[in-house]
Design an enzyme around this catalytic site. Sequence first.
Site, PDB file in Angstrom:
ATOM      1  N   SER A 171      25.770  25.931  26.816  1.00 27.58           N
ATOM      2  CA  SER A 171      25.873  27.606  26.794  1.00 27.58           C
ATOM      3  C   SER A 171      25.406  28.232  25.487  1.00 27.58           C
ATOM      4  CB  SER A 171      27.366  27.466  26.844  1.00 27.58           C
ATOM      5  OG  SER A 171      28.300  27.211  25.443  1.00 27.58           O
ATOM      6  N   SER A 182      27.010  21.947  24.104  1.00 25.78           N
ATOM      7  CA  SER A 182      26.421  23.031  24.029  1.00 25.78           C
ATOM      8  C   SER A 182      25.669  23.541  22.664  1.00 25.78           C
ATOM      9  CB  SER A 182      27.516  24.524  24.146  1.00 25.78           C
ATOM     10  OG  SER A 182      27.685  24.489  25.643  1.00 25.78           O
ATOM     11  N   LYS A 204      27.046  32.898  17.463  1.00 26.08           N
ATOM     12  CA  LYS A 204      27.433  32.983  18.928  1.00 26.08           C
ATOM     13  C   LYS A 204      28.570  33.872  19.159  1.00 26.08           C
ATOM     14  CE  LYS A 204      28.172  29.396  22.521  1.00 26.08           C
ATOM     15  NZ  LYS A 204      28.483  28.001  22.898  1.00 26.08           N
TER      16      LYS A 204
HETATM   17  N1  GLN Z   1      27.765  22.399  29.824  1.00 30.47           N
HETATM   18  C1  GLN Z   1      29.102  22.082  29.423  1.00 30.47           C
HETATM   19  C2  GLN Z   1      29.963  22.678  30.239  1.00 30.47           C
HETATM   20  O1  GLN Z   1      29.639  23.613  31.163  1.00 30.47           O
HETATM   21  C3  GLN Z   1      29.534  22.095  27.809  1.00 30.47           C
HETATM   22  C4  GLN Z   1      29.744  23.640  27.712  1.00 30.47           C
HETATM   23  C5  GLN Z   1      30.038  23.755  26.091  1.00 30.47           C
HETATM   24  O2  GLN Z   1      29.589  22.813  25.337  1.00 30.47           O
HETATM   25  N2  GLN Z   1      30.489  24.789  25.675  1.00 30.47           N
HETATM   26  O3  GLN Z   1      31.249  22.831  30.105  1.00 30.47           O
END
Ligand code: GLN
Length: 505
Positions: free
Chosen positions: A156, A180, A81
């Site tokens: 994400s 995410s 990532k």
């Molecule tokens: N969807 C969650 C957020 O927007 C989690 C994001 C993540 O785990 N990086 O914060």
Amino acid sequence: MTTDLTRATAAELADLLGAGSVSSREVTRALLERTAAVDGAVHSYLHVDGDGALAAADAVDRARAAGEPLHALAGVPVAVKDVLATKGLPTTCGSRILQGWVPPYDATLVARLRAAGLPILGKTNMDEFAMGSSTEHSAYGPSRNPWDLERIPGGSGGGSSSVVASFQAPLAIGTDTGGSIRQPAAVTGTVGAKPTYGGVSRYGLVALASSLDQAGPCTRTVLDSALLHEVIAGHDPMDSTSVDAPVPPVVEAARRADVSGMRIGIVRELTGEGFQAGVQARFDEAVQHLVDAGAEVVEVSCPSFTYALAAYYLILPSEASSNLAKFDAMRYGLRVAPDGVDAPSAEQVMAATRDAGFGDEVKRRIILGTYALSSGYYDAYYGSAQKVRRLIADDFSRAFETADVLVSPTAPTTAFRLGDKLDDPMAMYLNDIATIPANLAGIPGLSVPSGLADEDGLPAGFQVLAPAMADDRLYSVGAALEARLSAAWGGPLLDRAPDLTEVAR
Ligand code: GLN
């Protein structure tokens, strides 16, 4: 065993490599060819490093030929990532503000991948600074779900979920601050594990919310996740929150896949209302499979989970607003001169750069976090959220007195269409309703495919949560479930996904 190298699991590839049946160069080249064919449509990658990956593959092949001792996964390629620093490889966090930045150092996790001999194929797409549940907040355009290219691959880490779901890589690294790794796994029919907070070093992981961030594996099988987990986990003196304790026996747990006598706790607050009917149905069936495998089911209640989302969306923006202050146009990344100003001050350059370099969601959270931390509001917002966080951790502790693991659906729905939730932040945030509590408490979680859950034939996920540093329990449950479900399906769920040959033509 499959002969198509792109469809082989990491464990299968490790066996083939170890037996000398294939070279790492052959495996790496097959995956790069797959990427050339399908990634124009899927867009898992922000950056592909074909030359670097092949050079690393050759080094492993040479070492093997010379009889040097090698790590079990040596020669098995991995995608990373784009939030992790990779020496000599661009690292953008899906943001314009870091466009063109090439880190001078490796994150500890990345250094461990390299030391174990895993060729790094490239950097995967993500929501800007890991804020989102769909990858639509990436400044470089969204990734797409291999099950249906008009749908989101989760976020994400949608680049890391789609890269393994579209057979461009057997292994990928994701990060999970609120879900995410797990939510993208759920909506792409793949496996994702968020280790215990502190179980994997955060050194070189560009921080979103430092008290929540945790990197972990994205794969197609539970065993592959365990194998990758073992490579990246373990104490790191460069990260002050790294846990100085032995890595839980995750690989052994995945191989044994034994749940007999295990107490499985169904979290009342994370089932039923709010979960799509098919998602709930696949969850219920999965629980029955675990009972058939010898587990015992108990129901637990975690009343404070009702406030988890609210607490998270104060704590995360607070930490993010502080972490993102370093993108000041002075040290690295983008620098924009304000329009029509002759000799702009540093502050004017900073403002122009942050305005041009950050997307809407990032700005929204910086504003929210700055507000929540400001004097006069600190106690009411940030302080209250921290108290809720404590209550959530207490709920988990109580639940783990009667259950060895807790389970729920991973995400409330199957993959939604691109654009469906983009203008509604609250609808986007709700995708992580079931994953966020684990981050607030620092405990580990895993998502495994539970089956196809709607009339469009899209996958859903089953989440397992365990006490801190009992990550091995996730793998016992995940592997037991995976074995029973794939027997029922007559093979891996991903065998039913479109093979993308049409886009490859
Ligand atoms: N969807 C969650 C957020 O927007 C989690 C994001 C993540 O785990 N990086 O914060």
